[in-house]
Write an enzyme that holds these catalytic residues in place. Structure first.
Site, short mmCIF file in Angstrom:
data_model
loop_
_atom_site.label_atom_id
_atom_site.label_comp_id
_atom_site.label_asym_id
_atom_site.label_seq_id
_atom_site.Cartn_x
_atom_site.Cartn_y
_atom_site.Cartn_z
N ARG A 121 12.62 35.71 25.16
CA ARG A 121 11.49 34.77 25.30
C ARG A 121 11.64 33.54 24.41
NH1 ARG A 121 8.29 39.67 25.59
NH2 ARG A 121 8.05 40.12 27.78
N LYS A 143 15.17 18.89 27.49
CA LYS A 143 15.25 19.28 28.90
C LYS A 143 16.47 20.18 29.08
CE LYS A 143 12.97 15.60 31.49
NZ LYS A 143 13.15 14.47 32.45
N GLU A 185 24.06 5.04 30.42
CA GLU A 185 22.79 5.51 29.85
C GLU A 185 22.44 4.73 28.58
OE1 GLU A 185 20.81 7.88 31.26
OE2 GLU A 185 22.12 9.04 32.58
N LYS A 227 15.13 7.13 22.51
CA LYS A 227 14.76 8.36 23.23
C LYS A 227 13.79 9.19 22.39
CE LYS A 227 15.88 12.08 26.14
NZ LYS A 227 16.76 12.70 27.09
N GLU A 237 6.86 14.77 29.96
CA GLU A 237 6.88 13.82 31.07
C GLU A 237 5.57 13.90 31.88
OE1 GLU A 237 10.86 13.53 32.74
OE2 GLU A 237 10.01 12.83 34.61
N ARG A 242 7.87 9.11 29.56
CA ARG A 242 9.21 9.70 29.60
C ARG A 242 9.89 9.42 30.94
NH1 ARG A 242 11.48 15.35 27.03
NH2 ARG A 242 13.62 15.02 27.73
N ASN A 246 14.13 7.73 33.65
CA ASN A 246 14.75 7.99 34.96
C ASN A 246 15.16 6.69 35.66
OD1 ASN A 246 14.35 10.76 34.64
ND2 ASN A 246 12.27 10.62 35.45
N HIS A 249 17.77 6.58 38.40
CA HIS A 249 18.10 7.94 38.81
C HIS A 249 17.71 8.26 40.25
CE1 HIS A 249 18.99 8.36 34.60
NE2 HIS A 249 19.36 9.61 34.75
N HIS A 253 20.52 9.29 42.50
CA HIS A 253 20.55 10.66 43.05
C HIS A 253 21.01 10.63 44.52
CE1 HIS A 253 19.19 14.79 43.68
NE2 HIS A 253 18.72 14.37 44.83
N HIS A 267 27.84 11.19 37.34
CA HIS A 267 26.39 10.97 37.23
C HIS A 267 26.07 9.59 36.62
CE1 HIS A 267 22.15 11.68 36.54
NE2 HIS A 267 22.32 11.43 35.26
#
Ligand code: GLY
Length: 370
Positions: A121, A143, A185, A227, A237, A242, A246, A249, A253, A267
């Site tokens: 956990r 993340k 980035e 960041k 987010e 946040r 993106n 992105h 994507h 990426h």
């Protein structure tokens, strides 16, 4: 050397950036050691390049360590590797207060971070990112995820590391294309809300890509500080802040999906082309000066990054590309939020974007020739 705090109350931690820090990792990681050997997880590529340095550094500080090596590549963000990692950690006797070390790029950070989020956990972990992309983005902010059959990063958790150790010298072993993909980035932080930093990138990007240590350390520090501030304000987010991270992105994507998420378009390369498309689409909507979009395109191309569909070797129709976007996990109530810009350093979240208009834009020559 810089130490950047990520201020998250009980989950606060430091990001330490310093050339050569990996060779001093024993002292840096000593506060995270327990009576058990430090469990380190890496991939086969990084194991050959960086594990000998880390193992020697831990040994010099009298810290015992044990290593699990998983295959390199995006395919490792899978249920089977998650099982392998969690089983191995259980075999090592890892307890919740132990710190597992994730040594590698974004794949390792995401996989190990997620394994630690669910092991007993939740156990603690430390990120040692070894690509520019991981150093400036994925290792900071908590993340973590694996991919599912339906798409990338669809199974995951927010789980903050206890410490992030960044040694820019580890980038010296990477090829220029991989560093450039991470550099997209870096540029992103300038485009989001820091026009002077974008101008710095225009002046210093080539030095950074060519291996200039001071340029690398400055860019990493500036990116991580940006960041950290965003994550402090919107850890999960929820407020929209946040989501600014993106930028590029959603378009990106769709391009990655066209390439089947293979290395023919990395990426960071997809994000670069996606950012240029977001700027040109913002011009089409009448919100962004055309000169700003032209500067973005010019700098990305000068850095060896794609800045249009043609550059990204994508010839799909606008409708096909929008079709990929509909599988984006950011879809909410049938609409897809887009990161657009009023200019360089003025990114905003638009929730009123008509996907048919995006498809028409992608079909247009300006998008294709950027
Ligand atoms: N990579 C985007 C984020 O961390 O939110």
């Amino acid at each position: 050397m810089s130490v950047i705090p990520v201020e998250l109350g009980a989950r606060a931690y430091d990001v330490r950036i310093e050339g050569g820090l990996l060779d001093d990792a024993g002292a840096a990681l000593a506060p995270f050691a327990s009576k058990r050997p430090l469990a380190v997880i890496t991939d086969d590529r990084v194991a050959a390049l960086q594990w000998p340095r880390l193992e020697a550094a831990l040994g010099r500080a009298g810290l015992a360590s044990t290593l699990l090596v998983v295959p390199s590549g995006e395919g490792t963000k899978s249920w089977s590797q998650l099982e392998a990692v969690t089983d191995w950690l259980i075999e090592q006797g890892t307890e919740r207060n132990d710190h597992v070390i994730a040594l590698g790029g974004g794949v390792i950070g995401d996989l190990v971070g997620f394994a630690c989020a669910i092991l007993k956990r939740g156990c603690a972990f430390v990120q040692i990112p070894t690509t520019l992309l991981a150093q400036v983005d994925s290792s900071v902010g908590g993340k973590t995820a694996i991919n599912s059959r339906a798409g990338k990063n669809l199974v995951g958790a927010f789980h903050q590391p206890s410490f992030v150790l960044i040694d820019p010298t580890v980038l010296d072993t990477l090829d220029r294309r991989t560093v450039a993909a991470g550099y997209a980035e870096v540029v992103k932080y300038g485009l989001i809300d820091n026009a002077p930093f974008f101008a710095w990138c225009e002046a210093n990007g080539e030095a950074l890509l060519s291996g200039d240590a001071a340029a690398r350390e400055y860019a990493i520090g500036t990116s991580v500080a940006a960041k950290a501030a965003i994550v402090r304000d919107d850890e999960r987010e929820t407020s929209g802040r946040r989501a600014l991270l993106n930028l590029g992105h959603t378009f990106g994507h769709a391009l990655e999906a066209e390439h089947g998420f293979r290395d023919s378009l990395l990426h960071g390369e997809a994000v670069a082309a996606g950012m240029a498309l977001a700027f040109h689409y913002s011009v089409r909507r009448g919100h962004c000066p055309a000169e700003d979009a032209a500067r973005v395109t010019a700098h990305l191309r000068a850095s060896g990054l794609p800045a249009s569909l043609v550059d990204a070797k994508v010839s799909a129709s606008g409708e096909q590309l929008v079709g990929h976007m509909l599988h984006d996990k950011k879809m909410a109530a049938g609409t897809l939020p887009f990161l657009l810009a009023n200019g360089i350093g003025q990114t905003y979240l638009a929730k009123d974007v008509d996907l048919a208009d995006v498809a028409a834009f992608l079909d247009s020559d300006i998008a294709r020739n950027g």
